[in-house]
Design a protein around this motif. Structure first.
Motif, PDB file in Angstrom:
ATOM      1  N   PRO A  53      13.415  11.907   0.414  1.00  0.00           N
ATOM      2  CA  PRO A  53      13.132  13.095   1.220  1.00  0.00           C
ATOM      3  C   PRO A  53      12.996  14.184   0.732  1.00  0.00           C
ATOM      4  O   PRO A  53      12.485  15.342   1.267  1.00  0.00           O
ATOM      5  N   GLU A  54      13.615  14.606  -0.590  1.00  0.00           N
ATOM      6  CA  GLU A  54      13.489  15.979  -1.401  1.00  0.00           C
ATOM      7  C   GLU A  54      12.363  15.664  -2.332  1.00  0.00           C
ATOM      8  O   GLU A  54      12.218  16.693  -3.173  1.00  0.00           O
ATOM      9  N   MET A  55      11.576  14.700  -2.438  1.00  0.00           N
ATOM     10  CA  MET A  55      10.401  14.531  -3.372  1.00  0.00           C
ATOM     11  C   MET A  55       9.577  15.816  -3.470  1.00  0.00           C
ATOM     12  O   MET A  55       9.034  16.344  -4.464  1.00  0.00           O
ATOM     13  N   MET A  56       8.945  16.296  -2.347  1.00  0.00           N
ATOM     14  CA  MET A  56       7.910  17.292  -2.283  1.00  0.00           C
ATOM     15  C   MET A  56       8.579  18.530  -2.526  1.00  0.00           C
ATOM     16  O   MET A  56       8.103  19.460  -3.382  1.00  0.00           O
ATOM     17  N   ALA A  57       9.756  18.822  -1.855  1.00  0.00           N
ATOM     18  CA  ALA A  57      10.309  20.022  -2.136  1.00  0.00           C
ATOM     19  C   ALA A  57      10.699  20.424  -3.750  1.00  0.00           C
ATOM     20  O   ALA A  57      10.536  21.463  -4.337  1.00  0.00           O
ATOM     21  N   PHE A  58      11.395  19.283  -4.234  1.00  0.00           N
ATOM     22  CA  PHE A  58      11.898  19.420  -5.803  1.00  0.00           C
ATOM     23  C   PHE A  58      10.706  19.462  -6.753  1.00  0.00           C
ATOM     24  O   PHE A  58      10.736  20.005  -7.861  1.00  0.00           O
ATOM     25  N   SER A  59       9.369  19.188  -6.338  1.00  0.00           N
ATOM     26  CA  SER A  59       8.297  18.957  -7.015  1.00  0.00           C
ATOM     27  C   SER A  59       7.770  20.514  -7.446  1.00  0.00           C
ATOM     28  O   SER A  59       7.169  20.701  -8.268  1.00  0.00           O
ATOM     29  N   LYS A  60       8.076  21.336  -6.450  1.00  0.00           N
ATOM     30  CA  LYS A  60       7.751  22.781  -6.488  1.00  0.00           C
ATOM     31  C   LYS A  60       8.832  23.312  -7.542  1.00  0.00           C
ATOM     32  O   LYS A  60       8.354  24.408  -8.631  1.00  0.00           O
ATOM     33  N   LYS A  68       0.928  -1.226   0.025  1.00  0.00           N
ATOM     34  CA  LYS A  68      -0.093  -0.033  -0.022  1.00  0.00           C
ATOM     35  C   LYS A  68       0.856   1.354   0.039  1.00  0.00           C
ATOM     36  O   LYS A  68       0.428   2.264  -0.780  1.00  0.00           O
ATOM     37  N   GLU A  69       1.973   1.300   0.951  1.00  0.00           N
ATOM     38  CA  GLU A  69       2.679   2.329   0.903  1.00  0.00           C
ATOM     39  C   GLU A  69       3.445   2.643  -0.456  1.00  0.00           C
ATOM     40  O   GLU A  69       3.753   3.685  -0.762  1.00  0.00           O
ATOM     41  N   TRP A  70       3.838   1.545  -1.112  1.00  0.00           N
ATOM     42  CA  TRP A  70       4.642   1.597  -2.121  1.00  0.00           C
ATOM     43  C   TRP A  70       3.830   2.279  -3.408  1.00  0.00           C
ATOM     44  O   TRP A  70       4.219   3.350  -4.022  1.00  0.00           O
ATOM     45  N   VAL A  71       2.561   1.739  -3.543  1.00  0.00           N
ATOM     46  CA  VAL A  71       1.733   2.093  -4.329  1.00  0.00           C
ATOM     47  C   VAL A  71       1.241   3.776  -4.358  1.00  0.00           C
ATOM     48  O   VAL A  71       1.523   4.113  -5.357  1.00  0.00           O
ATOM     49  N   GLU A  72       1.101   3.975  -3.253  1.00  0.00           N
ATOM     50  CA  GLU A  72       0.714   5.474  -2.961  1.00  0.00           C
ATOM     51  C   GLU A  72       1.836   6.417  -3.180  1.00  0.00           C
ATOM     52  O   GLU A  72       1.634   7.321  -3.843  1.00  0.00           O
ATOM     53  N   LYS A  73       3.018   5.834  -2.941  1.00  0.00           N
ATOM     54  CA  LYS A  73       4.461   6.705  -3.099  1.00  0.00           C
ATOM     55  C   LYS A  73       4.380   7.064  -4.641  1.00  0.00           C
ATOM     56  O   LYS A  73       4.858   8.109  -5.216  1.00  0.00           O
ATOM     57  N   VAL A  74       4.564   5.932  -5.439  1.00  0.00           N
ATOM     58  CA  VAL A  74       4.732   5.868  -6.690  1.00  0.00           C
ATOM     59  C   VAL A  74       3.880   6.697  -7.505  1.00  0.00           C
ATOM     60  O   VAL A  74       3.933   7.437  -8.785  1.00  0.00           O
ATOM     61  N   ARG A  75       2.285   6.569  -7.214  1.00  0.00           N
ATOM     62  CA  ARG A  75       1.299   7.357  -7.743  1.00  0.00           C
ATOM     63  C   ARG A  75       1.654   8.536  -7.546  1.00  0.00           C
ATOM     64  O   ARG A  75       1.068   9.741  -8.450  1.00  0.00           O
ATOM     65  N   LEU A  76       1.942   9.170  -6.188  1.00  0.00           N
ATOM     66  CA  LEU A  76       2.185  10.462  -5.654  1.00  0.00           C
ATOM     67  C   LEU A  76       3.187  11.224  -6.787  1.00  0.00           C
ATOM     68  O   LEU A  76       3.282  12.348  -7.478  1.00  0.00           O
ATOM     69  N   ALA A  77       4.417  10.401  -6.948  1.00  0.00           N
ATOM     70  CA  ALA A  77       5.430  10.716  -8.056  1.00  0.00           C
ATOM     71  C   ALA A  77       4.857  11.110  -9.140  1.00  0.00           C
ATOM     72  O   ALA A  77       5.287  12.061  -9.742  1.00  0.00           O
ATOM     73  N   GLU A  78       4.107  10.263  -9.895  1.00  0.00           N
ATOM     74  CA  GLU A  78       3.741  10.375 -11.173  1.00  0.00           C
ATOM     75  C   GLU A  78       2.742  11.754 -11.285  1.00  0.00           C
ATOM     76  O   GLU A  78       2.729  12.500 -11.883  1.00  0.00           O
ATOM     77  N   GLU A  79       1.626  11.588 -10.189  1.00  0.00           N
ATOM     78  CA  GLU A  79       0.933  13.054 -10.134  1.00  0.00           C
ATOM     79  C   GLU A  79       1.903  14.314  -9.995  1.00  0.00           C
ATOM     80  O   GLU A  79       1.630  15.419 -10.749  1.00  0.00           O
ATOM     81  N   LEU A  80       2.997  14.259  -9.379  1.00  0.00           N
ATOM     82  CA  LEU A  80       3.761  15.489  -9.036  1.00  0.00           C
ATOM     83  C   LEU A  80       4.631  15.634 -10.127  1.00  0.00           C
ATOM     84  O   LEU A  80       5.230  16.982 -10.451  1.00  0.00           O
ATOM     85  N   GLY A  81       4.634  15.047 -11.421  1.00  0.00           N
ATOM     86  CA  GLY A  81       5.202  15.320 -12.626  1.00  0.00           C
ATOM     87  C   GLY A  81       6.636  14.831 -12.920  1.00  0.00           C
ATOM     88  O   GLY A  81       7.305  15.142 -13.800  1.00  0.00           O
ATOM     89  N   TYR A  82       7.050  13.717 -11.963  1.00  0.00           N
ATOM     90  CA  TYR A  82       8.174  13.316 -12.148  1.00  0.00           C
ATOM     91  C   TYR A  82       8.052  12.379 -13.405  1.00  0.00           C
ATOM     92  O   TYR A  82       7.182  11.913 -14.034  1.00  0.00           O
ATOM     93  N   ASP A  83       9.233  12.327 -14.198  1.00  0.00           N
ATOM     94  CA  ASP A  83       9.479  11.552 -15.287  1.00  0.00           C
ATOM     95  C   ASP A  83      10.004  10.260 -14.967  1.00  0.00           C
ATOM     96  O   ASP A  83       9.478   9.266 -15.839  1.00  0.00           O
ATOM     97  N   THR A  84      10.632   9.986 -13.945  1.00  0.00           N
ATOM     98  CA  THR A  84      11.218   8.667 -13.615  1.00  0.00           C
ATOM     99  C   THR A  84      10.987   8.459 -12.236  1.00  0.00           C
ATOM    100  O   THR A  84      11.378   9.011 -11.464  1.00  0.00           O
ATOM    101  N   VAL A  85      10.524   7.260 -11.845  1.00  0.00           N
ATOM    102  CA  VAL A  85      10.568   6.562 -10.455  1.00  0.00           C
ATOM    103  C   VAL A  85      11.650   5.445 -10.427  1.00  0.00           C
ATOM    104  O   VAL A  85      11.682   4.729 -11.268  1.00  0.00           O
TER     105      VAL A  85
END
Length: 290
Positions: free
Chosen positions: A277-284, A22-39
């Protein structure tokens, strides 16, 4: 150095903390939503196994590319690894971007019960793995094959990367005695590695992406004291000197975006990766770039 100012930027995030599905699925979906090109996932004995984790990431997402940053190729038999990567690439709809390295941490070899061989032998194994991956893609008769990233800092690895890689990843760390741990590289050390790669690539620079990790994103309110706590930092530098390193960002999201554009112009680097740890800050910063 070659002008690559027209090359688009790409952004990746390395995720490693979730332990449950559950944690992994939520995290990778969040990364996709934030606009990251690669996980991407790492390859350490104390972390979840990278290839099964990529399969789960593929099932949980639709667009984002799936990477390894990086596989320690000395842990694997090249033909078997090539088969597994090709299979994940096919079942994910062609989204795999495989990052490879020769291995640098002697303690993990000891823990795995594997012999610690010399750098030349480990790089030779890395080269065999790269060639098997390319053969596997050709045998599968599909296009495009998985893009291959080679990461490292030594001359042997960078020469191989200049010949064979689609993406060359600088570690942002200094060259140390073989088998020792990592430490943050200073500006001169990183510039030297980038310059060498440009010289080795020649005209092929037009076809190869350059990548570097962003170790810390310090947005307003973070506090400059955090600069001295950067991962693997043993440099005796003041905050303003540290801020010149291509693997650090400081300022507002818009200021950080300008710093990335300046690094593209100076170093030719257009692919930047952060750790979780920098995922949210870098998404900005990504939002400011786009």
């Amino acid at each position: 150095m070659t002008d690559v100012n027209d090359r688009p930027f790409r952004f990746g995030v390395g995720i490693f903390s979730p332990r449950s599905r559950k944690e992994w699925v939520e995290k990778v979906r969040l990364a996709e939503e934030l606009g990251y090109d690669t996980v991407s996932v790492s390859d350490h004995l104390y972390m979840p196994a990278p290839l099964p984790t990529l399969v789960l990431a593929a099932e949980a997402t639709e667009r984002v590319r799936l990477g390894t940053l990086v596989l320690n190729t000395t842990f694997y038999q090249p033909a078997v690894l090539a088969r597994d990567i090709e299979t994940i690439h096919r079942y994910s709809g062609g989204r795999v971007e495989v990052g490879l390295g020769a291995g640098y941490d002697r303690k993990q070899f000891d823990a795995a019960g594997l012999p610690w061989t010399g750098a030349a032998e480990r790089v030779a194994h890395l080269e065999e793995t790269v060639l098997k991956l390319k053969d596997s893609g050709a045998d599968a008769g599909r296009e495009p094959a998985p893009r291959i990233m080679i990461a490292g800092r030594g001359d042997r690895v960078l020469r191989l990367a200049a010949r064979e890689a689609d993406i060359i990843a600088f570690t942002g760390t200094a060259r140390v005695r073989d088998g020792e741990g990592l430490r943050l590289g200073n500006l001169a050390e990183i510039t030297d590695r980038v310059r060498l790669v440009h010289e080795l690539l020649g005209e092929r620079i037009q076809d190869v992406e350059l990548n570097i990790p962003i170790h810390r994103v310090l947005l307003p309110g973070t506090g400059t004291a955090a600069v001295s706590d950067v991962w693997q930092n043993t440099l005796d530098l003041e905050p303003d000197e540290l801020s010149e390193l291509p693997s650090l960002l400081m300022g507002t999201p818009e200021e950080c975006a300008e710093q990335l554009r300046a690094r593209r112009k100076r170093f030719g680097i257009t692919y930047f990766s952060v750790l979780e740890p920098e995922m949210m800050a870098f998404s900005k910063v990504i939002e400011a770039m786009r």
